[in-house]
Design an enzyme around this catalytic site. Sequence first.
Site, PDB file in Angstrom:
ATOM      1  N   HIS A 286      -6.712  -4.338  -3.890  1.00 35.94           N
ATOM      2  CA  HIS A 286      -6.618  -4.034  -2.457  1.00 35.94           C
ATOM      3  C   HIS A 286      -7.987  -4.192  -1.782  1.00 35.94           C
ATOM      4  O   HIS A 286      -8.089  -4.722  -0.674  1.00 35.94           O
ATOM      5  CB  HIS A 286      -6.165  -2.583  -2.252  1.00 35.94           C
ATOM      6  CG  HIS A 286      -4.825  -2.255  -2.853  1.00 35.94           C
ATOM      7  ND1 HIS A 286      -4.673  -1.356  -3.879  1.00 35.94           N
ATOM      8  CD2 HIS A 286      -3.581  -2.695  -2.559  1.00 35.94           C
ATOM      9  CE1 HIS A 286      -3.387  -1.240  -4.183  1.00 35.94           C
ATOM     10  NE2 HIS A 286      -2.703  -2.048  -3.412  1.00 35.94           N
TER      11      HIS A 286
ATOM     12  N   GLN B 296      12.096  -1.277   0.752  1.00 32.50           N
ATOM     13  CA  GLN B 296      11.951  -2.311  -0.273  1.00 32.50           C
ATOM     14  C   GLN B 296      12.222  -1.802  -1.692  1.00 32.50           C
ATOM     15  O   GLN B 296      12.017  -2.531  -2.656  1.00 32.50           O
ATOM     16  CB  GLN B 296      10.572  -2.983  -0.174  1.00 32.50           C
ATOM     17  CG  GLN B 296       9.404  -2.113  -0.600  1.00 32.50           C
ATOM     18  CD  GLN B 296       8.078  -2.780  -0.282  1.00 32.50           C
ATOM     19  OE1 GLN B 296       7.708  -2.957   0.883  1.00 32.50           O
ATOM     20  NE2 GLN B 296       7.347  -3.177  -1.308  1.00 32.50           N
TER      21      GLN B 296
ATOM     22  N   VAL C  15      -6.921  -9.831  -8.780  1.00 32.53           N
ATOM     23  CA  VAL C  15      -8.060  -9.145  -9.404  1.00 32.53           C
ATOM     24  C   VAL C  15      -7.556  -8.503 -10.702  1.00 32.53           C
ATOM     25  O   VAL C  15      -6.479  -7.892 -10.724  1.00 32.53           O
ATOM     26  CB  VAL C  15      -8.641  -8.073  -8.459  1.00 32.53           C
ATOM     27  CG1 VAL C  15      -9.768  -7.305  -9.130  1.00 32.53           C
ATOM     28  CG2 VAL C  15      -9.138  -8.723  -7.171  1.00 32.53           C
TER      29      VAL C  15
ATOM     30  N   LYS D  39      -4.640  -5.889 -11.990  1.00 33.12           N
ATOM     31  CA  LYS D  39      -4.705  -4.522 -11.459  1.00 33.12           C
ATOM     32  C   LYS D  39      -3.427  -4.230 -10.682  1.00 33.12           C
ATOM     33  O   LYS D  39      -2.919  -5.094  -9.962  1.00 33.12           O
ATOM     34  CB  LYS D  39      -5.907  -4.378 -10.527  1.00 33.12           C
ATOM     35  CG  LYS D  39      -7.208  -4.615 -11.253  1.00 33.12           C
ATOM     36  CD  LYS D  39      -8.262  -3.646 -10.819  1.00 33.12           C
ATOM     37  CE  LYS D  39      -9.534  -3.924 -11.596  1.00 33.12           C
ATOM     38  NZ  LYS D  39     -10.308  -2.738 -11.853  1.00 33.12           N
TER      39      LYS D  39
ATOM     40  N   ASP E  33       1.386 -10.861  -6.078  1.00 29.75           N
ATOM     41  CA  ASP E  33       2.778 -10.801  -5.620  1.00 29.75           C
ATOM     42  C   ASP E  33       3.106 -12.136  -4.954  1.00 29.75           C
ATOM     43  O   ASP E  33       3.288 -12.223  -3.731  1.00 29.75           O
ATOM     44  CB  ASP E  33       2.949  -9.623  -4.657  1.00 29.75           C
ATOM     45  CG  ASP E  33       2.616  -8.308  -5.338  1.00 29.75           C
ATOM     46  OD1 ASP E  33       3.471  -7.783  -6.049  1.00 29.75           O
ATOM     47  OD2 ASP E  33       1.472  -7.826  -5.196  1.00 29.75           O
TER      48      ASP E  33
HETATM   49  P1  AMP Z   1       0.770  -3.022  -3.032  1.00 31.82           P
HETATM   50  O1  AMP Z   1       0.023  -1.818  -2.586  1.00 31.82           O
HETATM   51  O2  AMP Z   1       0.967  -3.096  -4.512  1.00 31.82           O
HETATM   52  O3  AMP Z   1       2.027  -3.269  -2.242  1.00 31.82           O
HETATM   53  O4  AMP Z   1      -0.173  -4.257  -2.712  1.00 31.82           O
HETATM   54  C1  AMP Z   1      -0.731  -4.441  -1.438  1.00 31.82           C
HETATM   55  C2  AMP Z   1      -1.368  -5.804  -1.387  1.00 31.82           C
HETATM   56  O5  AMP Z   1      -2.371  -5.895  -2.396  1.00 31.82           O
HETATM   57  C3  AMP Z   1      -0.382  -6.944  -1.646  1.00 31.82           C
HETATM   58  O6  AMP Z   1      -0.695  -8.034  -0.801  1.00 31.82           O
HETATM   59  C4  AMP Z   1      -0.628  -7.276  -3.076  1.00 31.82           C
HETATM   60  O7  AMP Z   1      -0.318  -8.616  -3.404  1.00 31.82           O
HETATM   61  C5  AMP Z   1      -2.126  -7.035  -3.183  1.00 31.82           C
HETATM   62  N1  AMP Z   1      -2.503  -6.797  -4.577  1.00 31.82           N
HETATM   63  C6  AMP Z   1      -1.921  -5.940  -5.451  1.00 31.82           C
HETATM   64  N2  AMP Z   1      -2.512  -6.039  -6.666  1.00 31.82           N
HETATM   65  C7  AMP Z   1      -3.460  -6.987  -6.552  1.00 31.82           C
HETATM   66  C8  AMP Z   1      -4.418  -7.554  -7.449  1.00 31.82           C
HETATM   67  N3  AMP Z   1      -4.502  -7.159  -8.722  1.00 31.82           N
HETATM   68  N4  AMP Z   1      -5.252  -8.503  -6.987  1.00 31.82           N
HETATM   69  C9  AMP Z   1      -5.169  -8.923  -5.687  1.00 31.82           C
HETATM   70  N5  AMP Z   1      -4.301  -8.429  -4.790  1.00 31.82           N
HETATM   71  C10 AMP Z   1      -3.460  -7.472  -5.213  1.00 31.82           C
END
Ligand code: AMP
Length: 278
Positions: free
Chosen positions: A37, A61, A176, A184, A150
Amino acid sequence: MRTIETIQELKAWVKETKGSGETIGLVPTMGFLHEGHISLVNKAKAENGRVVMSIFVNPAQFGPNEDFDRYPRDLERDQRLAEQAGTDVIFAPSAEEMYPRESQISISAGALADVLCGAKRPGHFDGVLKVVAKLFHLTEADRAYFGQKDAQQLAIIESMVEDYNFPLSIRRGETVREEDGLAKSSRNVYLSEAERREAPLLQQALQLGKQAAIEGRDPVSVVRQYLDGRISGEIDYIELLSYPALAKEIEGEAILAIAVQFEKARLIDNLIFHVKGN
Ligand code: AMP
């Protein structure tokens, strides 16, 4: 840094920010922040005058048997991390604030949701589009940042923005990883110790699969064989598709993606790479 919980207050901030000629970068998240993030915030800061991060565990979702109730949440910790990264505003609304009434109109992700996670999680991407469309309007963002971790979500959002002329650009962030290669994820905290040791094998398997695909061999069976007997989780899917069209016919960019259901955490990962056309 300010934390805003209501749409009214957010709109006032947006009006003031736009009025002073600043651009707005939006980083939508479900919180429980990690470096994935934060890397999106860094990108957003580099390209915009102001950065707003949304933190909202979006009920729309999650399916009925999914982990909405036990999705990890820690707003205070998130506030500290977001502030350190230079976020200007956290928008953390309640579900009632975001969805004050049953929507009469739905947004459908269509055929892009028939594969990968969409095939396993009916309605998931429609719920993602619902919240993302609202966030785009509410924040009037110039740019919005999404991670390739994602990748299907990213492809579907890019498609909505293009098809319906949303006035912003979608920016992609690289995945990342932990030092051992595990992508992550907020859900990694739900891995048992044994599962945590197995989890980096997903990325290793994808790397071998990528090599196989580039050499014209079947990557799906390479990934499956590598993981067979080495992970306790159950493989939900392993698929090679074109990217971002998510079609079986591959020319140019391809995605090799995997989902594994461990006891309490469902992990996804992917690699996007170039495969020569047939
Ligand atoms: P989430 O909180 O899991 O819904 O993720 C929020 C945003 O962070 C989304 O655009 C995800 O694709 C991105 N995200 C989650 N994990 C990672 C990661 N390991 N590396 C880069 N972006 C990430």
